[in-house]
Design a protein around this motif. Structure first.
Motif, PDB file in Angstrom:
ATOM      1  N   ALA A  60      11.758 -18.128 -32.568  1.00 53.37           N
ATOM      2  CA  ALA A  60      11.542 -19.299 -33.168  1.00 53.37           C
ATOM      3  C   ALA A  60      11.491 -19.119 -34.691  1.00 53.37           C
ATOM      4  CB  ALA A  60      10.065 -20.038 -32.645  1.00 53.37           C
ATOM      5  N   GLN A  61      11.013 -17.944 -35.183  1.00 49.40           N
ATOM      6  CA  GLN A  61      10.802 -17.685 -36.595  1.00 49.40           C
ATOM      7  C   GLN A  61      12.191 -17.451 -37.124  1.00 49.40           C
ATOM      8  OE1 GLN A  61       8.826 -17.976 -38.977  1.00 49.40           O
ATOM      9  NE2 GLN A  61       9.838 -17.005 -40.523  1.00 49.40           N
ATOM     10  N   ALA A  62      13.200 -16.800 -36.212  1.00 52.50           N
ATOM     11  CA  ALA A  62      14.589 -16.475 -36.849  1.00 52.50           C
ATOM     12  C   ALA A  62      15.331 -17.649 -36.874  1.00 52.50           C
ATOM     13  CB  ALA A  62      15.145 -15.333 -35.567  1.00 52.50           C
ATOM     14  N   GLU A 102      20.103 -28.965 -45.075  1.00 54.51           N
ATOM     15  CA  GLU A 102      20.992 -30.052 -44.740  1.00 54.51           C
ATOM     16  C   GLU A 102      20.882 -30.819 -43.237  1.00 54.51           C
ATOM     17  OE1 GLU A 102      24.809 -29.728 -46.050  1.00 54.51           O
ATOM     18  OE2 GLU A 102      24.254 -29.058 -47.981  1.00 54.51           O
ATOM     19  N   VAL A 103      20.226 -30.008 -42.379  1.00 57.04           N
ATOM     20  CA  VAL A 103      20.254 -30.383 -41.248  1.00 57.04           C
ATOM     21  C   VAL A 103      18.651 -29.998 -40.581  1.00 57.04           C
ATOM     22  CG1 VAL A 103      22.483 -29.879 -40.459  1.00 57.04           C
ATOM     23  CG2 VAL A 103      21.016 -27.949 -40.175  1.00 57.04           C
ATOM     24  N   GLU A 104      18.362 -30.649 -39.217  1.00 57.27           N
ATOM     25  CA  GLU A 104      16.978 -30.626 -38.721  1.00 57.27           C
ATOM     26  C   GLU A 104      17.068 -28.997 -38.239  1.00 57.27           C
ATOM     27  OE1 GLU A 104      16.144 -33.930 -36.460  1.00 57.27           O
ATOM     28  OE2 GLU A 104      15.959 -35.148 -38.011  1.00 57.27           O
ATOM     29  N   LEU A 105      15.888 -28.931 -37.613  1.00 53.75           N
ATOM     30  CA  LEU A 105      15.492 -27.692 -36.876  1.00 53.75           C
ATOM     31  C   LEU A 105      16.424 -27.310 -35.847  1.00 53.75           C
ATOM     32  CD1 LEU A 105      11.866 -26.773 -37.586  1.00 53.75           C
ATOM     33  CD2 LEU A 105      13.576 -25.501 -38.403  1.00 53.75           C
ATOM     34  N   GLY A 106      16.470 -28.553 -35.024  1.00 52.29           N
ATOM     35  CA  GLY A 106      17.177 -28.505 -33.872  1.00 52.29           C
ATOM     36  C   GLY A 106      16.238 -28.201 -32.385  1.00 52.29           C
ATOM     37  N   GLU A 107      17.046 -28.447 -31.485  1.00 53.95           N
ATOM     38  CA  GLU A 107      16.318 -28.108 -30.221  1.00 53.95           C
ATOM     39  C   GLU A 107      16.186 -26.609 -30.015  1.00 53.95           C
ATOM     40  OE1 GLU A 107      14.872 -30.357 -28.194  1.00 53.95           O
ATOM     41  OE2 GLU A 107      15.374 -31.850 -29.457  1.00 53.95           O
ATOM     42  N   THR A 108      16.930 -25.761 -30.242  1.00 47.53           N
ATOM     43  CA  THR A 108      16.643 -24.236 -30.196  1.00 47.53           C
ATOM     44  C   THR A 108      15.381 -23.860 -30.473  1.00 47.53           C
ATOM     45  OG1 THR A 108      18.962 -23.878 -30.162  1.00 47.53           O
ATOM     46  CG2 THR A 108      17.347 -22.181 -30.000  1.00 47.53           C
ATOM     47  N   TYR A 109      14.764 -24.241 -31.858  1.00 50.36           N
ATOM     48  CA  TYR A 109      13.492 -23.859 -32.268  1.00 50.36           C
ATOM     49  C   TYR A 109      12.335 -24.678 -31.408  1.00 50.36           C
ATOM     50  CZ  TYR A 109       9.315 -24.124 -35.153  1.00 50.36           C
ATOM     51  OH  TYR A 109       8.108 -23.914 -35.760  1.00 50.36           O
ATOM     52  N   ARG A 110      12.518 -25.818 -31.235  1.00 49.67           N
ATOM     53  CA  ARG A 110      11.709 -26.521 -30.483  1.00 49.67           C
ATOM     54  C   ARG A 110      11.196 -25.763 -28.959  1.00 49.67           C
ATOM     55  NH1 ARG A 110      14.191 -30.713 -33.257  1.00 49.67           N
ATOM     56  NH2 ARG A 110      13.002 -31.703 -34.875  1.00 49.67           N
ATOM     57  N   SER A 111      12.453 -25.626 -28.408  1.00 48.95           N
ATOM     58  CA  SER A 111      12.549 -24.733 -27.044  1.00 48.95           C
ATOM     59  C   SER A 111      11.643 -23.641 -27.146  1.00 48.95           C
ATOM     60  CB  SER A 111      13.861 -24.719 -26.356  1.00 48.95           C
ATOM     61  OG  SER A 111      14.455 -23.737 -27.179  1.00 48.95           O
ATOM     62  N   ARG A 112      11.815 -22.820 -28.101  1.00 49.79           N
ATOM     63  CA  ARG A 112      11.236 -21.520 -28.344  1.00 49.79           C
ATOM     64  C   ARG A 112       9.819 -21.681 -28.413  1.00 49.79           C
ATOM     65  NH1 ARG A 112      14.689 -18.017 -26.184  1.00 49.79           N
ATOM     66  NH2 ARG A 112      16.723 -17.939 -27.048  1.00 49.79           N
ATOM     67  N   THR A 155       7.974 -24.239 -27.598  1.00 50.00           N
ATOM     68  CA  THR A 155       7.583 -24.762 -25.986  1.00 50.00           C
ATOM     69  C   THR A 155       7.350 -23.586 -25.273  1.00 50.00           C
ATOM     70  OG1 THR A 155       8.511 -26.903 -26.606  1.00 50.00           O
ATOM     71  CG2 THR A 155       7.763 -26.235 -24.320  1.00 50.00           C
ATOM     72  N   GLU A 156       8.199 -22.559 -25.405  1.00 45.70           N
ATOM     73  CA  GLU A 156       8.091 -21.487 -24.358  1.00 45.70           C
ATOM     74  C   GLU A 156       6.834 -20.758 -24.666  1.00 45.70           C
ATOM     75  OE1 GLU A 156      11.822 -19.517 -24.814  1.00 45.70           O
ATOM     76  OE2 GLU A 156      13.045 -20.859 -23.457  1.00 45.70           O
ATOM     77  N   ALA A 157       6.841 -20.308 -25.953  1.00 48.68           N
ATOM     78  CA  ALA A 157       5.630 -19.715 -26.552  1.00 48.68           C
ATOM     79  C   ALA A 157       4.308 -20.507 -25.966  1.00 48.68           C
ATOM     80  CB  ALA A 157       5.605 -19.534 -27.937  1.00 48.68           C
TER      81      ALA A 157
END
Length: 373
Positions: free
Chosen positions: A98-100, A114-124, A126-128
């Motif tokens: 998530a930090q990466a 210029e773009v939001e964090l996205g679903e990849t960060y949020r899924s990480r 959530t997994e944590a």
């Protein structure tokens, strides 16, 4: 050590001489011969109908205690410790990923900010969070460790808040970078404070690694032979051997004095002699599986935060579970639950058999005959 060795040798020689002298006397007592000659049939049978069941039940209780201790360690390892370590490893690697992802989206990407964090960060994230919840539900932590886990969960929430703050201020390079760097310090610790001097961990990942280390140490203790297991197993071995010794002496007494071969006595004694051996085999098999499981789970500390981390963690834990399942602890537990009561019935059957053999020989009549003689 050299000075002590002659004393040990003298002690061993003395013990050997004592055993050699005591052996014939013990065998004479086992087969019903005493200093005054052969023992009375009634007195011998009444004594043995109490001694044999008592020795058998004691041996069974000790063997069951030794096996139960090993089996409980197996249950704790596979149902508590392994899920907890798996959850901690998943949380640690998910937070690193998530930090990466946050650094990529907010700092290092060509279009950072210029773009939001996205679903990849949020899924990480959530997994944590889910992994930490599974650790709490595994019931493998002490009270102090549970408190530490709650602190970690709170720090994870604070970390997520800082990243979210940086994301909301992504139009400002200064605020965005400050938020991400503060979150990184919260997650991994400030680089300026890292030193070779050991200290209590304050960062999230350091706290998780400390919990993992504590659980690995506990696993090493669980997979080792415990003092209760060794003491109970040793006492069970001696008691079972004594039961067999006395049973053989009793059988020879019945053959010489009553001219009978007691199949009932043999049938009652056989399960008593076999059950400790059966439980010892099952306990040894489970202990070997515990060692294999501990080694497999200990390898989780080598898993770093990369895209394949989750798969490697699952493979390691699946292998650990397979090693334990191969020992069939549930099957051995069921076997113990059947064998011990059956052997207990056999022990009581030995006493009842000797009681029935002694009924035609009343103790009062025996004493009167001796007096008249």
């Amino acid at each position: 050590m050299r000075r002590a060795w002659p004393a040990v040798q003298r002690w061993a020689v003395t013990l050997g001489r004592y055993a050699a002298g005591a052996g014939p006397a013990l065998w004479a007592r086992a087969v019903g011969r005493g200093p005054g000659g052969r023992r009375a049939t009634a007195a011998f049978l009444r004594r043995r109908m109490l001694v044999l069941p008592a020795l058998a039940l004691l041996a069974l209780a000790l063997a069951a205690a030794a096996y139960t201790d090993v089996h409980e360690r197996s249950e704790r390892l596979r149902h508590r410790s392994v899920p907890a370590l798996e959850g901690l490893a998943q949380a640690r690697t998910s937070l690193g990923l998530a930090q990466a992802q946050a650094e990529l989206r907010l700092l290092t990407a060509p279009h950072a900010g210029e773009v939001e964090l996205g679903e990849t960060y949020r899924s990480r994230m959530t997994e944590a969070a889910q992994s930490l919840n599974r650790v709490a539900q595994a019931d493998a932590l002490s009270r102090a460790q549970e408190q530490e886990l709650r602190v970690v969960s709170g720090l994870v929430v604070a970390y997520g808040d800082k990243i979210a703050w940086a994301d909301r201020n992504r139009d400002s390079d200064v605020l965005r970078r400050a938020g991400v760097e503060y979150a990184e310090d919260l997650l991994s610790g400030p680089a300026s404070t890292k030193s070779a001097v050991p200290r209590d961990p304050t960062a999230v990942l350091d706290r998780i690694r400390k919990l993992e280390l504590q659980l690995r140490d506990e696993n090493a203790d669980l997979a080792a032979w415990g003092p209760l297991t060794l003491t109970a197993a040793g006492a069970a071995l001696l008691t079972t051997a004594l039961f067999g010794f006395v049973t053989v002496g009793t059988a020879l007494f019945l053959r010489d004095r009553l001219r009978l071969v007691s199949l009932q006595l043999a049938a009652g004694a056989l399960p008593v002699l076999l059950t400790p051996v059966l439980l010892a085999f099952g306990g040894a098999q489970e202990h070997d599986a515990q060692e294999s499981l501990r080694a497999e789970v200990a390898a989780l500390r080598e898993v770093d935060a990369d895209p394949g981390a989750s798969t490697r963690i699952e493979e390691a834990t699946d292998t650990a579970y397979a090693r334990m399942d191969a020992a069939n602890p549930d099957g051995w537990s069921l076997t113990a639950g059947i064998a011990v009561p059956v052997a207990g019935i056999g022990a009581l059957a030995c006493g009842v058999t000797l009681f029935l053999y002694g009924k035609p020989y009343p103790a009062g009549v025996t004493r009167r005959k001796r007096t008249e003689a």
